[in-house]
Design a protein around this motif. Structure first.
Motif, PDB file in Angstrom:
ATOM      1  N   ILE A  26     -25.731   6.902  28.840  1.00  0.00           N
ATOM      2  CA  ILE A  26     -25.444   8.315  29.126  1.00  0.00           C
ATOM      3  C   ILE A  26     -25.889   8.666  30.541  1.00  0.00           C
ATOM      4  CG2 ILE A  26     -26.024  10.691  28.472  1.00  0.00           C
ATOM      5  CD1 ILE A  26     -26.119   9.638  25.549  1.00  0.00           C
ATOM      6  N   TRP A  27     -27.062   8.178  30.932  1.00  0.00           N
ATOM      7  CA  TRP A  27     -27.597   8.450  32.271  1.00  0.00           C
ATOM      8  C   TRP A  27     -26.632   7.959  33.360  1.00  0.00           C
ATOM      9  CZ3 TRP A  27     -31.645  10.991  34.410  1.00  0.00           C
ATOM     10  CH2 TRP A  27     -31.942  10.712  35.736  1.00  0.00           C
ATOM     11  N   PHE A  28     -26.188   6.704  33.264  1.00  0.00           N
ATOM     12  CA  PHE A  28     -25.312   6.148  34.296  1.00  0.00           C
ATOM     13  C   PHE A  28     -23.924   6.781  34.260  1.00  0.00           C
ATOM     14  CE2 PHE A  28     -28.297   2.425  34.303  1.00  0.00           C
ATOM     15  CZ  PHE A  28     -28.757   2.656  35.584  1.00  0.00           C
ATOM     16  N   TRP A  29     -23.459   7.177  33.095  1.00  0.00           N
ATOM     17  CA  TRP A  29     -22.162   7.861  32.998  1.00  0.00           C
ATOM     18  C   TRP A  29     -22.232   9.201  33.739  1.00  0.00           C
ATOM     19  CZ3 TRP A  29     -20.788  11.988  29.274  1.00  0.00           C
ATOM     20  CH2 TRP A  29     -19.433  12.309  29.308  1.00  0.00           C
ATOM     21  N   ILE A  30     -23.277   9.968  33.477  1.00  0.00           N
ATOM     22  CA  ILE A  30     -23.443  11.255  34.156  1.00  0.00           C
ATOM     23  C   ILE A  30     -23.624  11.046  35.656  1.00  0.00           C
ATOM     24  CG2 ILE A  30     -24.989  13.248  34.405  1.00  0.00           C
ATOM     25  CD1 ILE A  30     -25.430  13.057  31.337  1.00  0.00           C
ATOM     26  N   GLU A  31     -24.415  10.042  36.026  1.00  0.00           N
ATOM     27  CA  GLU A  31     -24.637   9.752  37.452  1.00  0.00           C
ATOM     28  C   GLU A  31     -23.325   9.433  38.158  1.00  0.00           C
ATOM     29  OE1 GLU A  31     -24.859   7.309  40.916  1.00  0.00           O
ATOM     30  OE2 GLU A  31     -24.376   6.439  38.965  1.00  0.00           O
ATOM     31  N   ARG A  32     -22.478   8.641  37.534  1.00  0.00           N
ATOM     32  CA  ARG A  32     -21.190   8.287  38.139  1.00  0.00           C
ATOM     33  C   ARG A  32     -20.298   9.517  38.257  1.00  0.00           C
ATOM     34  NH1 ARG A  32     -20.613   4.898  41.587  1.00  0.00           N
ATOM     35  NH2 ARG A  32     -22.574   5.920  41.914  1.00  0.00           N
ATOM     36  N   LEU A  33     -20.256  10.341  37.212  1.00  0.00           N
ATOM     37  CA  LEU A  33     -19.422  11.543  37.262  1.00  0.00           C
ATOM     38  C   LEU A  33     -19.886  12.479  38.376  1.00  0.00           C
ATOM     39  CD1 LEU A  33     -18.891  12.358  33.481  1.00  0.00           C
ATOM     40  CD2 LEU A  33     -17.291  11.257  35.068  1.00  0.00           C
ATOM     41  N   MET A  34     -21.188  12.619  38.540  1.00  0.00           N
ATOM     42  CA  MET A  34     -21.707  13.466  39.616  1.00  0.00           C
ATOM     43  C   MET A  34     -21.367  12.875  40.984  1.00  0.00           C
ATOM     44  SD  MET A  34     -25.325  14.590  37.888  1.00  0.00           S
ATOM     45  CE  MET A  34     -25.972  15.342  39.354  1.00  0.00           C
ATOM     46  N   PHE A  35     -21.453  11.549  41.108  1.00  0.00           N
ATOM     47  CA  PHE A  35     -21.096  10.913  42.365  1.00  0.00           C
ATOM     48  C   PHE A  35     -19.611  11.103  42.669  1.00  0.00           C
ATOM     49  CE2 PHE A  35     -19.343   7.232  44.620  1.00  0.00           C
ATOM     50  CZ  PHE A  35     -19.999   7.379  45.829  1.00  0.00           C
ATOM     51  N   PHE A  36     -18.769  10.937  41.671  1.00  0.00           N
ATOM     52  CA  PHE A  36     -17.324  11.081  41.881  1.00  0.00           C
ATOM     53  C   PHE A  36     -16.960  12.477  42.382  1.00  0.00           C
ATOM     54  CE2 PHE A  36     -16.330   7.678  38.429  1.00  0.00           C
ATOM     55  CZ  PHE A  36     -16.735   6.682  39.301  1.00  0.00           C
ATOM     56  N   ARG A  37     -17.701  13.477  41.931  1.00  0.00           N
ATOM     57  CA  ARG A  37     -17.423  14.847  42.389  1.00  0.00           C
ATOM     58  C   ARG A  37     -17.792  15.061  43.847  1.00  0.00           C
ATOM     59  NH1 ARG A  37     -18.582  19.204  37.650  1.00  0.00           N
ATOM     60  NH2 ARG A  37     -17.319  18.177  36.085  1.00  0.00           N
ATOM     61  N   THR A  38     -18.723  14.272  44.351  1.00  0.00           N
ATOM     62  CA  THR A  38     -19.199  14.484  45.718  1.00  0.00           C
ATOM     63  C   THR A  38     -18.634  13.492  46.718  1.00  0.00           C
ATOM     64  OG1 THR A  38     -21.151  13.088  45.375  1.00  0.00           O
ATOM     65  CG2 THR A  38     -21.367  15.451  44.875  1.00  0.00           C
ATOM     66  N   VAL A  39     -17.882  12.509  46.259  1.00  0.00           N
ATOM     67  CA  VAL A  39     -17.394  11.469  47.169  1.00  0.00           C
ATOM     68  C   VAL A  39     -16.388  12.068  48.159  1.00  0.00           C
ATOM     69  CG1 VAL A  39     -15.505  10.648  45.675  1.00  0.00           C
ATOM     70  CG2 VAL A  39     -16.568   9.096  47.292  1.00  0.00           C
ATOM     71  N   ASP A  40     -16.559  11.704  49.416  1.00  0.00           N
ATOM     72  CA  ASP A  40     -15.666  12.158  50.486  1.00  0.00           C
ATOM     73  C   ASP A  40     -14.732  10.999  50.835  1.00  0.00           C
ATOM     74  OD1 ASP A  40     -14.394  13.307  52.624  1.00  0.00           O
ATOM     75  OD2 ASP A  40     -16.157  13.279  53.945  1.00  0.00           O
ATOM     76  N   LEU A  41     -13.510  11.069  50.341  1.00  0.00           N
ATOM     77  CA  LEU A  41     -12.562   9.963  50.517  1.00  0.00           C
ATOM     78  C   LEU A  41     -12.191   9.742  51.980  1.00  0.00           C
ATOM     79  CD1 LEU A  41     -10.209  10.648  47.466  1.00  0.00           C
ATOM     80  CD2 LEU A  41     -12.031   8.950  47.649  1.00  0.00           C
ATOM     81  N   GLU A  42     -12.255  10.771  52.772  1.00  0.00           N
ATOM     82  CA  GLU A  42     -11.837  10.668  54.178  1.00  0.00           C
ATOM     83  C   GLU A  42     -12.802   9.836  55.015  1.00  0.00           C
ATOM     84  OE1 GLU A  42      -9.681  13.399  56.040  1.00  0.00           O
ATOM     85  OE2 GLU A  42      -8.889  14.340  54.244  1.00  0.00           O
ATOM     86  N   LYS A  43     -14.036   9.682  54.572  1.00  0.00           N
ATOM     87  CA  LYS A  43     -15.001   8.927  55.363  1.00  0.00           C
ATOM     88  C   LYS A  43     -14.828   7.416  55.203  1.00  0.00           C
ATOM     89  CE  LYS A  43     -19.069   8.167  52.537  1.00  0.00           C
ATOM     90  NZ  LYS A  43     -20.496   8.239  52.448  1.00  0.00           N
ATOM     91  N   TYR A  44     -14.046   6.990  54.241  1.00  0.00           N
ATOM     92  CA  TYR A  44     -13.851   5.559  53.994  1.00  0.00           C
ATOM     93  C   TYR A  44     -12.670   5.040  54.797  1.00  0.00           C
ATOM     94  CZ  TYR A  44     -17.168   5.973  50.190  1.00  0.00           C
ATOM     95  OH  TYR A  44     -18.301   6.194  49.445  1.00  0.00           O
ATOM     96  N   LYS A  45     -12.941   4.046  55.619  1.00  0.00           N
ATOM     97  CA  LYS A  45     -11.879   3.418  56.411  1.00  0.00           C
ATOM     98  C   LYS A  45     -11.255   2.247  55.648  1.00  0.00           C
ATOM     99  CE  LYS A  45     -12.920   6.043  59.873  1.00  0.00           C
ATOM    100  NZ  LYS A  45     -12.675   7.403  59.505  1.00  0.00           N
ATOM    101  N   LEU A  46     -12.071   1.578  54.858  1.00  0.00           N
ATOM    102  CA  LEU A  46     -11.602   0.415  54.112  1.00  0.00           C
ATOM    103  C   LEU A  46     -11.637   0.691  52.605  1.00  0.00           C
ATOM    104  CD1 LEU A  46     -13.560  -2.377  55.997  1.00  0.00           C
ATOM    105  CD2 LEU A  46     -11.148  -1.774  56.264  1.00  0.00           C
ATOM    106  N   LYS A  47     -10.602   0.246  51.943  1.00  0.00           N
ATOM    107  CA  LYS A  47     -10.508   0.422  50.491  1.00  0.00           C
ATOM    108  C   LYS A  47     -11.647  -0.312  49.783  1.00  0.00           C
ATOM    109  CE  LYS A  47      -7.217  -0.236  46.715  1.00  0.00           C
ATOM    110  NZ  LYS A  47      -5.879  -0.721  46.383  1.00  0.00           N
ATOM    111  N   GLU A  48     -12.017  -1.475  50.283  1.00  0.00           N
ATOM    112  CA  GLU A  48     -13.075  -2.263  49.662  1.00  0.00           C
ATOM    113  C   GLU A  48     -14.408  -1.519  49.675  1.00  0.00           C
ATOM    114  OE1 GLU A  48     -10.969  -3.434  51.966  1.00  0.00           O
ATOM    115  OE2 GLU A  48      -9.797  -4.869  50.808  1.00  0.00           O
ATOM    116  N   ALA A  49     -14.699  -0.820  50.755  1.00  0.00           N
ATOM    117  CA  ALA A  49     -15.943  -0.052  50.841  1.00  0.00           C
ATOM    118  C   ALA A  49     -15.946   1.068  49.796  1.00  0.00           C
ATOM    119  CB  ALA A  49     -16.119   0.522  52.237  1.00  0.00           C
ATOM    120  N   LEU A  50     -14.812   1.709  49.627  1.00  0.00           N
ATOM    121  CA  LEU A  50     -14.688   2.755  48.603  1.00  0.00           C
ATOM    122  C   LEU A  50     -14.895   2.165  47.215  1.00  0.00           C
ATOM    123  CD1 LEU A  50     -13.945   5.618  47.654  1.00  0.00           C
ATOM    124  CD2 LEU A  50     -11.537   4.902  47.749  1.00  0.00           C
TER     125      LEU A  50
END
Length: 150
Positions: A26-50
């Protein structure tokens, strides 16, 4: 060695491990969901890094989902072994005590499944969210490429 101590240790050990796995899932699921909400897709130049950032901690959830039933099953097998040992030592073939002991041994398998089913659901949910974010990143990259061509 006191057999009741072994039974209690087995119960608390297996149920404790499964409870801890459930908490972490449950902890890691919530952590991932919170991270997904804050991820800035524009800062990633490479798909692998994302992909590296998106997939952090997802293997833990998957591992718990696939291994929790085995931990529960292991607890059940040990519980049944202890039941047969006690029956053999006492020479008592009382159906009531046998069925009660076997039913209690099966609770470990039930707990293993109770941890695994939500863990697999959470993992599948996270994988879908990752796929969507990667698709959105690809759209952003295509738009950038088209804008640069103009």
């Amino acid at each position: 060695m006191n057999i009741e101590l072994l039974q209690d240790g087995l119960d608390y050990g297996v149920i404790g491990i499964l409870g801890f796995m459930s908490f972490l899932t449950i902890w890691f699921w919530i952590e991932r969901l919170m991270f997904f909400r804050t991820v800035d897709l524009e800062k990633y130049k490479l798909k692998e890094a994302l992909e590296i950032d998106l997939t952090n901690n997802t293997s833990i959830i998957s591992s718990f989902g696939s291994n929790a039933p085995y931990i529960g099953l292991l607890g059940t097998v040990f519980g049944i072994i202890i039941t047969f040992y006690v029956m053999g030592q006492s020479g008592d073939l009382d159906a009531k005590s046998i069925m009660t002991s076997l039913a209690l041994a099966l609770k470990a398998t039930g707990m293993g499944l109770a941890v695994a089913i939500p863990a697999i659901f959470f993992h599948t949910h996270i994988v879908r969210k990752m796929e969507v974010l990667i698709a959105k990143w690809e759209i952003i990259q295509k738009e950038k490429d088209e804008y640069q061509k103009v």
